[in-house]
Design a protein around this motif. Structure first.
Motif, short mmCIF file in Angstrom:
data_model
loop_
_atom_site.label_atom_id
_atom_site.label_comp_id
_atom_site.label_asym_id
_atom_site.label_seq_id
_atom_site.Cartn_x
_atom_site.Cartn_y
_atom_site.Cartn_z
N ASP A 56 0.84 -1.20 0.00
CA ASP A 56 0.00 0.00 0.00
C ASP A 56 0.88 1.26 0.00
OD1 ASP A 56 -0.41 0.51 3.43
OD2 ASP A 56 0.55 -1.22 2.54
N ILE A 57 0.22 2.41 -0.12
CA ILE A 57 0.95 3.67 -0.30
C ILE A 57 1.84 3.95 0.90
CG2 ILE A 57 0.48 6.15 -0.06
CD1 ILE A 57 -1.26 6.03 -2.42
N LYS A 58 1.37 3.61 2.12
CA LYS A 58 2.15 3.94 3.32
C LYS A 58 3.45 3.15 3.36
CE LYS A 58 -1.56 5.46 6.28
NZ LYS A 58 -2.80 4.83 6.75
N THR A 59 3.41 1.86 2.98
CA THR A 59 4.63 1.05 2.98
C THR A 59 5.63 1.60 1.99
OG1 THR A 59 3.09 -0.77 3.26
CG2 THR A 59 5.40 -1.34 2.99
N VAL A 60 5.15 1.96 0.79
CA VAL A 60 6.07 2.48 -0.23
C VAL A 60 6.64 3.82 0.22
CG1 VAL A 60 6.27 3.17 -2.63
CG2 VAL A 60 4.87 1.22 -2.02
N ALA A 61 5.81 4.62 0.90
CA ALA A 61 6.32 5.91 1.42
C ALA A 61 7.39 5.67 2.48
CB ALA A 61 5.16 6.72 2.00
N LYS A 62 7.31 4.50 3.17
CA LYS A 62 8.34 4.19 4.15
C LYS A 62 9.63 3.73 3.45
CE LYS A 62 6.64 2.33 7.98
NZ LYS A 62 6.14 1.19 8.75
N ILE A 63 9.48 3.03 2.30
CA ILE A 63 10.66 2.57 1.56
C ILE A 63 11.36 3.76 0.92
CG2 ILE A 63 11.47 1.09 -0.31
CD1 ILE A 63 8.95 -0.59 0.11
N PHE A 64 10.60 4.65 0.28
CA PHE A 64 11.18 5.84 -0.36
C PHE A 64 10.71 7.07 0.42
CE2 PHE A 64 10.67 2.77 -3.83
CZ PHE A 64 11.99 2.65 -4.19
N PRO A 65 11.41 7.43 1.50
CA PRO A 65 10.86 8.49 2.37
C PRO A 65 11.22 9.88 1.87
CG PRO A 65 12.80 7.55 3.35
CD PRO A 65 12.65 6.89 2.02
N PHE A 66 10.85 10.20 0.63
CA PHE A 66 11.04 11.58 0.18
C PHE A 66 9.86 12.03 -0.66
CE2 PHE A 66 12.23 9.66 -3.73
CZ PHE A 66 13.13 8.67 -3.42
N ASP A 67 9.75 13.35 -0.77
CA ASP A 67 8.65 13.95 -1.53
C ASP A 67 9.05 13.95 -3.01
OD1 ASP A 67 6.49 15.27 -2.38
OD2 ASP A 67 6.75 17.04 -1.11
N TYR A 68 8.20 13.39 -3.87
CA TYR A 68 8.56 13.32 -5.29
C TYR A 68 8.56 14.69 -5.94
CZ TYR A 68 8.17 8.31 -4.83
OH TYR A 68 8.35 7.02 -4.43
N LYS A 69 7.84 15.65 -5.33
CA LYS A 69 7.83 17.00 -5.91
C LYS A 69 9.21 17.64 -5.80
CE LYS A 69 3.88 18.18 -3.66
NZ LYS A 69 3.38 16.85 -3.36
N ILE A 70 9.96 17.24 -4.75
CA ILE A 70 11.32 17.78 -4.61
C ILE A 70 12.21 17.26 -5.73
CG2 ILE A 70 13.36 17.76 -3.09
CD1 ILE A 70 11.39 17.72 -0.76
N LEU A 71 11.94 16.00 -6.16
CA LEU A 71 12.71 15.42 -7.27
C LEU A 71 12.57 16.25 -8.53
CD1 LEU A 71 12.47 11.55 -7.40
CD2 LEU A 71 14.31 12.98 -6.61
N ILE A 72 11.33 16.77 -8.78
CA ILE A 72 11.12 17.58 -9.99
C ILE A 72 12.01 18.81 -9.94
CG2 ILE A 72 9.40 18.81 -11.36
CD1 ILE A 72 7.26 17.14 -10.05
N GLY A 127 9.86 12.09 -10.90
CA GLY A 127 9.08 12.92 -9.99
C GLY A 127 7.68 13.19 -10.51
N VAL A 128 7.58 13.56 -11.80
CA VAL A 128 6.26 13.89 -12.35
C VAL A 128 5.36 12.66 -12.36
CG1 VAL A 128 5.06 14.52 -14.47
CG2 VAL A 128 7.01 15.84 -13.73
N THR A 129 5.89 11.51 -12.84
CA THR A 129 5.06 10.31 -12.92
C THR A 129 4.56 9.90 -11.55
OG1 THR A 129 6.63 9.64 -14.63
CG2 THR A 129 4.97 8.05 -14.00
N MET A 130 5.48 9.86 -10.56
CA MET A 130 5.07 9.41 -9.24
C MET A 130 4.13 10.41 -8.58
SD MET A 130 6.24 6.58 -9.28
CE MET A 130 5.43 6.18 -7.75
N THR A 131 4.32 11.72 -8.84
CA THR A 131 3.40 12.71 -8.26
C THR A 131 2.00 12.51 -8.83
OG1 THR A 131 5.25 14.22 -8.18
CG2 THR A 131 3.09 15.16 -7.81
N ILE A 132 1.92 12.33 -10.17
CA ILE A 132 0.59 12.13 -10.79
C ILE A 132 -0.07 10.90 -10.18
CG2 ILE A 132 -0.56 11.47 -12.91
CD1 ILE A 132 1.51 13.10 -14.43
N ILE A 133 0.66 9.77 -10.14
CA ILE A 133 0.04 8.51 -9.72
C ILE A 133 -0.34 8.55 -8.25
CG2 ILE A 133 0.54 6.08 -9.35
CD1 ILE A 133 2.00 6.18 -12.06
N GLN A 134 0.55 9.10 -7.40
CA GLN A 134 0.23 9.12 -5.97
C GLN A 134 -0.90 10.09 -5.68
OE1 GLN A 134 3.59 9.51 -3.39
NE2 GLN A 134 3.78 7.30 -3.40
#
Lengths: 140, 123
Positions: A56-72, A127-134
Motif C-alpha cells: 500500500d501507499i504507506k509502505t512504499v512511502a516508508k521505503i522511499f521516504p522523500f517527496d517526489y515533488k522535490i525530485l522535480i 518525480g512527475v510520474t510518481m506525483t501524478i500517480i500518488q
C-alpha cells in the motif's frame, strides 16, 4: 474476507530489482544505444508503481521516504545547472564538454556533461510520474 | 554460421511460433476463464521463451554479439507471466466468475467458507 498477496509480494521483491537495474542500464546506455533519461525514468517509476500495486501507499512511502515533488525541482536544477555551468567558461548557454578520464575502478571512460542534463530529465520524469500517480491514488 | 546451428535456430523459432498459435487456439476454443488462462499463461510463456532463445543464439553466432538483455527478458517472462496468470484467475474467482458447468470439484470455495466461519466466531 481478507486474501493473502504473498505470491505477488514475493515476486515484486525479486522483479523490482531487475526493473531498476534495467532502467539504470537504459539510462547509462543512452548516449550510444537506444535509451536515455526519459525511458529510464519511466521504467524506474514503473518499478515503484509495481511496489505500489503489491503493497500500500504507506509502505512504499516508508521505503522511499522523500517527496517526489522535490525530485522535480532537483531535476530542473540539474538541467539548468549544466546550462549555466557552461557560461563560466565563456561559451554559449548549454554548451557541453567531454573528455577521457582514467577512473580507479572503471578504467578508461569518456565522461560527458550531457549525462548531468540527462540526470535532470531522469529525476523530473520520475518525480512527475510518481506525483501524478500518488495524487490520483490518494484522492478519495 | 554452420548448417547445424541454422537448423537449431529455425527449430527454436518455429516451435515458439507454433506454441503461440496453440495459445491463440486455446484462448478461442476453451470454455471458461480458468481453462483459457491455463492455456494462455503456460503455452505463451514457453513460446516466447523459445523465440527469445532462438534470437539470442542467432545474433551470437551471426555477429558474435551476446545480448544479455534477451537473457534477462527470458528470466523476466519466466518469472512474471505465471504470476500474472495466477492474479487474473484469482481476481476472476473472487469476483464470482462461474466455472465451466462440467467442472466437478471446488475445494477453494469450501476453504473460503471455513475461513469466513472462523472470522465470524472470532469476532
Amino acid at each position: 474476507m481478507k486474501t493473502s498477496d504473498v505470491i505477488l509480494q514475493t515476486m515484486t521483491k525479486v522483479i523490482s530489482f531487475i526493473i531498476v537495474l534495467f532502467a539504470l542500464h537504459l539510462f547509462f546506455a543512452g548516449h550510444y544505444h537506444p535509451g536515455g533519461g526519459f525511458v529510464g525514468g519511466l521504467i524506474t517509476s514503473g518499478a515503484i508503481v509495481l511496489l505500489l500495486l503489491a503493497y500500500d501507499i504507506k509502505t512504499v512511502a516508508k521505503i522511499f521516504p522523500f517527496d517526489y515533488k522535490i525530485l522535480i525541482g532537483l531535476g530542473l536544477l540539474f538541467a539548468v545547472g549544466t546550462g549555466v555551468g557552461s557560461l563560466f567558461f565563456g561559451v554559449p548557454f548549454l554548451t557541453h564538454a567531454f573528455g577521457h578520464f582514467h577512473l580507479p575502478l572503471l578504467g578508461e571512460t569518456s565522461l560527458h556533461t550531457a549525462v548531468l542534463f540527462d540526470t535532470g530529465v531522469y529525476l523530473v520524469v520520475v518525480g512527475v510520474t510518481m506525483t501524478i500517480i500518488q495524487t490520483i491514488g490518494e484522492s478519495e | 554460421m554452420s548448417e547445424v546451428s541454422t537448423v537449431i535456430i529455425a527449430i527454436f523459432i518455429l516451435l515458439g511460433a507454433f506454441l503461440s498459435l496453440v495459445t491463440a487456439f486455446g484462448v478461442i476454443r476453451l470454455p471458461d476463464v480458468y481453462t483459457r488462462n491455463h492455456a494462455a499463461s503456460k503455452a505463451a510463456t514457453l513460446g516466447i521463451m523459445f523465440i527469445l532463445i532462438g534470437t539470442c543464439i542467432f545474433f551470437y553466432l551471426k555477429d558474435g554479439y551476446f545480448n544479455s538483455r534477451v537473457i534477462l527478458g527470458i528470466i523476466f517472462i519466466f518469472l512474471t507471466a505465471p504470476v500474472s496468470g495466477h492474479l487474473i484467475s484469482r481476481a476472476a474467482y473472487h469476483t464470482g466468475v462461474k466455472m465451466w458447468n462440467k467442472s466437478v470439484q471446488d475445494d477453494y470455495k469450501s476453504y473460503l467458507e471455513e475461513q469466513g466461519e472462523k472470522e465470524k466466531s472470532n469476532s
